[in-house]
Design a protein around this motif. Structure first.
Motif, PDB file in Angstrom:
ATOM      1  N   ALA A 158      70.735  13.126 -20.162  1.00  0.00           N
ATOM      2  CA  ALA A 158      69.237  12.585 -20.851  1.00  0.00           C
ATOM      3  C   ALA A 158      69.667  11.850 -21.505  1.00  0.00           C
ATOM      4  N   VAL A 159      70.491  11.966 -22.646  1.00  0.00           N
ATOM      5  CA  VAL A 159      70.158  11.599 -23.833  1.00  0.00           C
ATOM      6  C   VAL A 159      71.732  10.081 -23.478  1.00  0.00           C
ATOM      7  N   ARG A 160      72.536  10.558 -22.365  1.00  0.00           N
ATOM      8  CA  ARG A 160      73.715   9.435 -21.751  1.00  0.00           C
ATOM      9  C   ARG A 160      72.123   8.366 -21.728  1.00  0.00           C
ATOM     10  N   TRP A 161      71.547   8.616 -21.073  1.00  0.00           N
ATOM     11  CA  TRP A 161      70.638   7.288 -20.560  1.00  0.00           C
ATOM     12  C   TRP A 161      69.663   7.353 -20.898  1.00  0.00           C
ATOM     13  N   GLY A 162      69.578   7.244 -21.998  1.00  0.00           N
ATOM     14  CA  GLY A 162      68.297   7.399 -23.187  1.00  0.00           C
ATOM     15  C   GLY A 162      67.426   7.327 -23.056  1.00  0.00           C
ATOM     16  N   TRP A 163      66.960   8.525 -21.927  1.00  0.00           N
ATOM     17  CA  TRP A 163      66.082   8.973 -22.269  1.00  0.00           C
ATOM     18  C   TRP A 163      65.327  10.235 -22.738  1.00  0.00           C
ATOM     19  N   LEU A 164      66.050  10.581 -23.574  1.00  0.00           N
ATOM     20  CA  LEU A 164      65.989  11.179 -24.400  1.00  0.00           C
ATOM     21  C   LEU A 164      67.168  11.137 -25.795  1.00  0.00           C
ATOM     22  N   SER A 165      66.069  11.596 -27.356  1.00  0.00           N
ATOM     23  CA  SER A 165      67.560  11.361 -28.397  1.00  0.00           C
ATOM     24  C   SER A 165      67.821  13.188 -28.704  1.00  0.00           C
ATOM     25  N   GLY A 170      66.787  19.762 -28.702  1.00  0.00           N
ATOM     26  CA  GLY A 170      66.829  20.369 -29.479  1.00  0.00           C
ATOM     27  C   GLY A 170      65.314  20.867 -29.598  1.00  0.00           C
ATOM     28  N   MET A 171      64.787  20.466 -29.972  1.00  0.00           N
ATOM     29  CA  MET A 171      63.273  20.637 -29.694  1.00  0.00           C
ATOM     30  C   MET A 171      63.319  20.968 -28.450  1.00  0.00           C
ATOM     31  N   SER A 188      57.006  19.867 -19.398  1.00  0.00           N
ATOM     32  CA  SER A 188      55.621  20.470 -19.858  1.00  0.00           C
ATOM     33  C   SER A 188      55.801  19.907 -21.186  1.00  0.00           C
ATOM     34  N   LEU A 189      56.810  19.085 -21.560  1.00  0.00           N
ATOM     35  CA  LEU A 189      56.516  18.713 -23.096  1.00  0.00           C
ATOM     36  C   LEU A 189      56.054  17.216 -23.207  1.00  0.00           C
ATOM     37  N   GLY A 190      56.256  16.684 -22.328  1.00  0.00           N
ATOM     38  CA  GLY A 190      56.271  15.538 -22.113  1.00  0.00           C
ATOM     39  C   GLY A 190      57.217  14.382 -22.129  1.00  0.00           C
ATOM     40  N   TYR A 191      58.188  15.231 -22.587  1.00  0.00           N
ATOM     41  CA  TYR A 191      59.475  14.303 -22.277  1.00  0.00           C
ATOM     42  C   TYR A 191      60.010  13.624 -21.596  1.00  0.00           C
ATOM     43  N   LEU A 192      59.950  13.865 -19.892  1.00  0.00           N
ATOM     44  CA  LEU A 192      60.701  13.775 -18.729  1.00  0.00           C
ATOM     45  C   LEU A 192      59.322  13.972 -17.945  1.00  0.00           C
ATOM     46  N   SER A 193      59.653  12.650 -16.649  1.00  0.00           N
ATOM     47  CA  SER A 193      58.361  13.342 -15.754  1.00  0.00           C
ATOM     48  C   SER A 193      59.123  14.447 -14.933  1.00  0.00           C
ATOM     49  N   GLN A 194      58.680  14.046 -14.541  1.00  0.00           N
ATOM     50  CA  GLN A 194      58.993  15.324 -12.863  1.00  0.00           C
ATOM     51  C   GLN A 194      60.458  14.539 -11.839  1.00  0.00           C
TER      52      GLN A 194
END
Length: 246
Positions: A158-165, A170-171, A188-194
Protein backbone atom coordinates in the motif's frame (compact mmCIF):
# COMPACT_ATOMS: atom_id res chain seq x y z
CA UNK A 1 -17.44 -23.42 23.00
CA UNK A 2 -19.20 -20.06 22.79
CA UNK A 3 -19.21 -18.07 19.51
CA UNK A 4 -17.16 -15.34 21.21
CA UNK A 5 -14.49 -17.81 22.35
CA UNK A 6 -14.37 -19.42 18.91
CA UNK A 7 -13.88 -16.00 17.30
CA UNK A 8 -11.03 -15.20 19.70
CA UNK A 9 -9.36 -18.53 18.98
CA UNK A 10 -9.67 -17.97 15.23
CA UNK A 11 -8.02 -14.56 15.63
CA UNK A 12 -5.22 -16.17 17.63
CA UNK A 13 -4.68 -18.80 14.92
CA UNK A 14 -4.62 -16.09 12.27
CA UNK A 15 -1.94 -14.24 14.24
CA UNK A 16 0.32 -17.29 14.54
CA UNK A 17 -0.32 -19.06 11.25
CA UNK A 18 -1.10 -16.18 8.88
CA UNK A 19 -3.70 -15.99 6.14
CA UNK A 20 -2.55 -19.07 4.22
CA UNK A 21 -4.29 -21.53 6.53
CA UNK A 22 -8.00 -22.05 5.92
CA UNK A 23 -9.37 -21.53 9.41
CA UNK A 24 -12.42 -23.45 10.59
CA UNK A 25 -13.60 -25.30 13.70
CA UNK A 26 -12.05 -28.37 12.09
CA UNK A 27 -8.64 -26.66 12.12
CA UNK A 28 -8.96 -26.15 15.88
CA UNK A 29 -9.97 -29.79 16.16
CA UNK A 30 -6.72 -31.15 14.76
CA UNK A 31 -4.42 -28.40 16.08
CA UNK A 32 -2.04 -29.62 18.79
CA UNK A 33 -0.05 -27.67 21.34
CA UNK A 34 3.21 -28.72 19.67
CA UNK A 35 2.04 -27.17 16.40
CA UNK A 36 0.98 -23.93 18.05
CA UNK A 37 4.30 -23.78 19.90
CA UNK A 38 6.29 -24.22 16.68
CA UNK A 39 4.32 -21.48 14.94
CA UNK A 40 4.73 -19.21 17.97
CA UNK A 41 8.51 -19.66 18.08
CA UNK A 42 8.88 -18.92 14.38
CA UNK A 43 6.61 -15.87 14.52
CA UNK A 44 8.20 -14.54 17.74
CA UNK A 45 11.68 -14.88 16.25
CA UNK A 46 10.53 -13.01 13.16
CA UNK A 47 9.16 -10.05 15.16
CA UNK A 48 11.46 -10.03 18.22
CA UNK A 49 12.21 -6.41 19.25
CA UNK A 50 15.97 -7.11 19.41
CA UNK A 51 15.98 -7.47 15.63
CA UNK A 52 14.80 -3.88 15.28
CA UNK A 53 17.02 -2.16 17.83
CA UNK A 54 18.48 0.13 15.15
CA UNK A 55 15.16 0.85 13.44
CA UNK A 56 13.13 4.05 13.69
CA UNK A 57 10.91 4.62 16.76
CA UNK A 58 7.82 3.97 14.62
CA UNK A 59 9.10 0.61 13.43
CA UNK A 60 10.26 -0.39 16.93
CA UNK A 61 6.85 0.43 18.37
CA UNK A 62 5.16 -1.51 15.58
CA UNK A 63 7.28 -4.60 16.24
CA UNK A 64 6.82 -4.34 20.02
CA UNK A 65 3.05 -4.27 19.55
CA UNK A 66 3.21 -7.18 17.13
CA UNK A 67 5.44 -9.18 19.47
CA UNK A 68 3.00 -8.61 22.33
CA UNK A 69 0.08 -9.62 20.12
CA UNK A 70 1.86 -12.87 19.19
CA UNK A 71 2.42 -13.70 22.87
CA UNK A 72 -1.22 -13.03 23.69
CA UNK A 73 -2.39 -15.23 20.83
CA UNK A 74 -0.15 -18.09 21.92
CA UNK A 75 -1.25 -17.86 25.56
CA UNK A 76 -4.89 -18.07 24.49
CA UNK A 77 -4.27 -21.11 22.28
CA UNK A 78 -2.05 -22.71 24.91
CA UNK A 79 -4.81 -22.46 27.51
CA UNK A 80 -7.45 -23.77 25.11
CA UNK A 81 -5.36 -26.74 23.94
CA UNK A 82 -4.26 -27.63 27.48
CA UNK A 83 -7.86 -27.59 28.72
CA UNK A 84 -9.01 -29.65 25.74
CA UNK A 85 -6.61 -32.47 26.53
CA UNK A 86 -7.21 -32.39 30.29
CA UNK A 87 -9.28 -35.48 31.23
CA UNK A 88 -12.76 -34.78 32.53
CA UNK A 89 -13.04 -35.98 36.16
CA UNK A 90 -16.43 -37.59 35.45
CA UNK A 91 -15.04 -39.75 32.65
CA UNK A 92 -13.75 -43.20 33.53
CA UNK A 93 -10.30 -44.36 32.33
CA UNK A 94 -11.96 -46.89 30.01
CA UNK A 95 -14.16 -44.19 28.44
CA UNK A 96 -11.16 -41.89 27.98
CA UNK A 97 -9.29 -44.70 26.24
CA UNK A 98 -12.20 -45.27 23.86
CA UNK A 99 -12.46 -41.54 23.13
CA UNK A 100 -8.76 -41.23 22.39
CA UNK A 101 -9.01 -43.96 19.76
CA UNK A 102 -11.40 -41.82 17.75
CA UNK A 103 -9.64 -38.48 18.01
CA UNK A 104 -8.52 -37.21 14.63
CA UNK A 105 -5.64 -35.06 15.90
CA UNK A 106 -2.18 -35.24 14.29
CA UNK A 107 0.75 -36.29 16.44
CA UNK A 108 4.01 -34.38 16.55
CA UNK A 109 6.31 -35.15 13.61
CA UNK A 110 3.90 -37.83 12.35
CA UNK A 111 2.09 -37.63 9.03
CA UNK A 112 -1.49 -38.77 8.72
CA UNK A 113 -1.81 -42.28 7.30
CA UNK A 114 -2.15 -42.24 3.53
CA UNK A 115 -5.70 -43.04 2.51
CA UNK A 116 -7.31 -41.39 5.54
CA UNK A 117 -10.66 -39.68 4.78
CA UNK A 118 -10.35 -36.21 3.30
CA UNK A 119 -12.45 -33.28 4.58
CA UNK A 120 -15.54 -32.67 2.48
CA UNK A 121 -14.63 -29.13 1.48
CA UNK A 122 -12.08 -27.56 -0.91
CA UNK A 123 -8.48 -27.72 0.32
CA UNK A 124 -5.25 -25.92 -0.41
CA UNK A 125 -2.11 -27.77 -1.43
CA UNK A 126 -0.33 -27.90 1.94
CA UNK A 127 -3.37 -29.16 3.85
CA UNK A 128 -4.09 -31.68 1.10
CA UNK A 129 -0.51 -33.02 1.19
CA UNK A 130 -0.82 -33.43 4.95
CA UNK A 131 -4.13 -35.31 4.71
CA UNK A 132 -2.62 -37.55 2.04
CA UNK A 133 0.10 -38.53 4.50
CA UNK A 134 2.92 -36.99 2.45
CA UNK A 135 4.12 -34.44 5.02
CA UNK A 136 3.89 -33.99 8.77
CA UNK A 137 1.98 -31.25 10.53
CA UNK A 138 5.28 -29.66 11.55
CA UNK A 139 6.36 -29.62 7.90
CA UNK A 140 3.11 -27.86 7.00
CA UNK A 141 3.62 -25.13 9.59
CA UNK A 142 7.23 -24.56 8.52
CA UNK A 143 6.15 -24.34 4.88
CA UNK A 144 3.41 -21.81 5.62
CA UNK A 145 5.82 -19.60 7.57
CA UNK A 146 8.42 -19.89 4.76
CA UNK A 147 5.81 -18.93 2.16
CA UNK A 148 4.69 -15.94 4.19
CA UNK A 149 8.25 -14.66 4.46
CA UNK A 150 8.65 -14.68 0.69
CA UNK A 151 5.99 -12.07 0.06
CA UNK A 152 5.71 -8.36 0.91
CA UNK A 153 3.27 -7.24 3.57
CA UNK A 154 0.00 -5.58 2.60
CA UNK A 155 1.17 -2.40 4.32
CA UNK A 156 4.39 -2.32 2.28
CA UNK A 157 2.43 -2.76 -0.95
CA UNK A 158 0.00 0.00 0.00
CA UNK A 159 2.91 2.37 0.74
CA UNK A 160 4.59 1.43 -2.55
CA UNK A 161 1.40 2.25 -4.46
CA UNK A 162 0.85 5.51 -2.60
CA UNK A 163 -2.32 4.36 -0.86
CA UNK A 164 -0.83 4.64 2.64
CA UNK A 165 2.03 6.47 4.32
CA UNK A 166 4.48 4.93 6.80
CA UNK A 167 2.72 6.83 9.61
CA UNK A 168 -0.64 5.40 8.57
CA UNK A 169 0.79 1.88 8.58
CA UNK A 170 2.07 2.41 12.12
CA UNK A 171 -1.33 3.66 13.29
CA UNK A 172 -3.08 0.69 11.70
CA UNK A 173 -0.72 -1.81 13.33
CA UNK A 174 -1.18 -0.20 16.75
CA UNK A 175 -4.96 -0.31 16.42
CA UNK A 176 -6.38 -2.61 19.16
CA UNK A 177 -7.67 -5.98 18.04
CA UNK A 178 -5.62 -9.09 18.80
CA UNK A 179 -5.44 -11.30 15.73
CA UNK A 180 -7.38 -8.87 13.52
CA UNK A 181 -5.96 -8.68 10.03
CA UNK A 182 -4.19 -5.58 8.77
CA UNK A 183 -6.67 -5.04 5.94
CA UNK A 184 -9.65 -5.19 8.29
CA UNK A 185 -8.04 -2.64 10.61
CA UNK A 186 -7.19 -0.32 7.71
CA UNK A 187 -10.75 -0.53 6.41
CA UNK A 188 -12.32 0.10 9.82
CA UNK A 189 -10.14 3.21 10.24
CA UNK A 190 -11.15 4.47 6.80
CA UNK A 191 -7.63 4.34 5.34
CA UNK A 192 -8.46 1.70 2.73
CA UNK A 193 -11.65 0.63 0.99
CA UNK A 194 -12.73 -3.00 0.76
CA UNK A 195 -11.88 -2.93 -2.94
CA UNK A 196 -8.34 -1.73 -2.19
CA UNK A 197 -7.88 -4.43 0.45
CA UNK A 198 -9.03 -7.09 -2.02
CA UNK A 199 -6.62 -5.79 -4.66
CA UNK A 200 -3.73 -5.79 -2.18
CA UNK A 201 -4.51 -9.35 -1.07
CA UNK A 202 -4.62 -10.59 -4.65
CA UNK A 203 -1.33 -8.89 -5.43
CA UNK A 204 0.25 -10.29 -2.27
CA UNK A 205 -0.84 -13.81 -3.14
CA UNK A 206 0.47 -13.36 -6.67
CA UNK A 207 3.92 -12.47 -5.34
CA UNK A 208 4.30 -15.35 -2.90
CA UNK A 209 6.12 -18.55 -3.80
CA UNK A 210 4.15 -21.73 -4.32
CA UNK A 211 4.25 -23.81 -1.18
CA UNK A 212 5.20 -26.94 -3.12
CA UNK A 213 8.59 -25.40 -3.82
CA UNK A 214 9.41 -25.55 -0.11
CA UNK A 215 8.69 -29.27 0.08
CA UNK A 216 10.90 -29.91 -2.96
CA UNK A 217 13.77 -27.77 -1.66
CA UNK A 218 13.63 -29.53 1.72
CA UNK A 219 13.66 -32.95 0.08
CA UNK A 220 10.23 -33.81 1.45
CA UNK A 221 8.64 -34.28 -1.97
CA UNK A 222 9.95 -34.71 -5.49
CA UNK A 223 8.76 -32.48 -8.31
CA UNK A 224 6.89 -35.44 -9.77
CA UNK A 225 5.11 -35.99 -6.45
CA UNK A 226 4.11 -32.32 -6.32
CA UNK A 227 2.65 -32.50 -9.83
CA UNK A 228 0.74 -35.67 -8.93
CA UNK A 229 -0.61 -34.14 -5.72
CA UNK A 230 -1.73 -31.01 -7.57
CA UNK A 231 -3.72 -33.17 -9.98
CA UNK A 232 -5.28 -35.13 -7.12
CA UNK A 233 -6.07 -31.89 -5.28
CA UNK A 234 -7.82 -30.46 -8.33
CA UNK A 235 -9.87 -33.65 -8.69
CA UNK A 236 -10.81 -33.53 -5.00
CA UNK A 237 -11.88 -29.88 -5.11
CA UNK A 238 -13.93 -30.44 -8.27
CA UNK A 239 -15.76 -33.37 -6.67
CA UNK A 240 -16.48 -31.36 -3.54
CA UNK A 241 -17.80 -28.38 -5.48
CA UNK A 242 -20.01 -30.62 -7.63
CA UNK A 243 -21.49 -32.27 -4.54
CA UNK A 244 -22.16 -28.88 -2.95
CA UNK A 245 -24.11 -27.73 -6.01
CA UNK A 246 -26.47 -30.70 -5.88
Amino acid sequence: MTPVMEKQLMHACRTLFGQEISLSPEFLGYLQLSGAKSAFRLRAKEHHPDRFAEASPTVRQKQNDRFREIHQAYRLLQQFLSDRHRPCPRTSPRERTEQSRHQDIPKKHVARPEGAPLPKHPLEFGIFAYYRGKITYQDLIAAVVWQRRQRPSIGALAVRWGWLSENMVGMIVRQPGAGQRFGDKARSLGYLSQQQVDILLRRQRGLQQRIGRYFVEQGLLSEAEVVQLVQELQDHNRRVLRSQRR
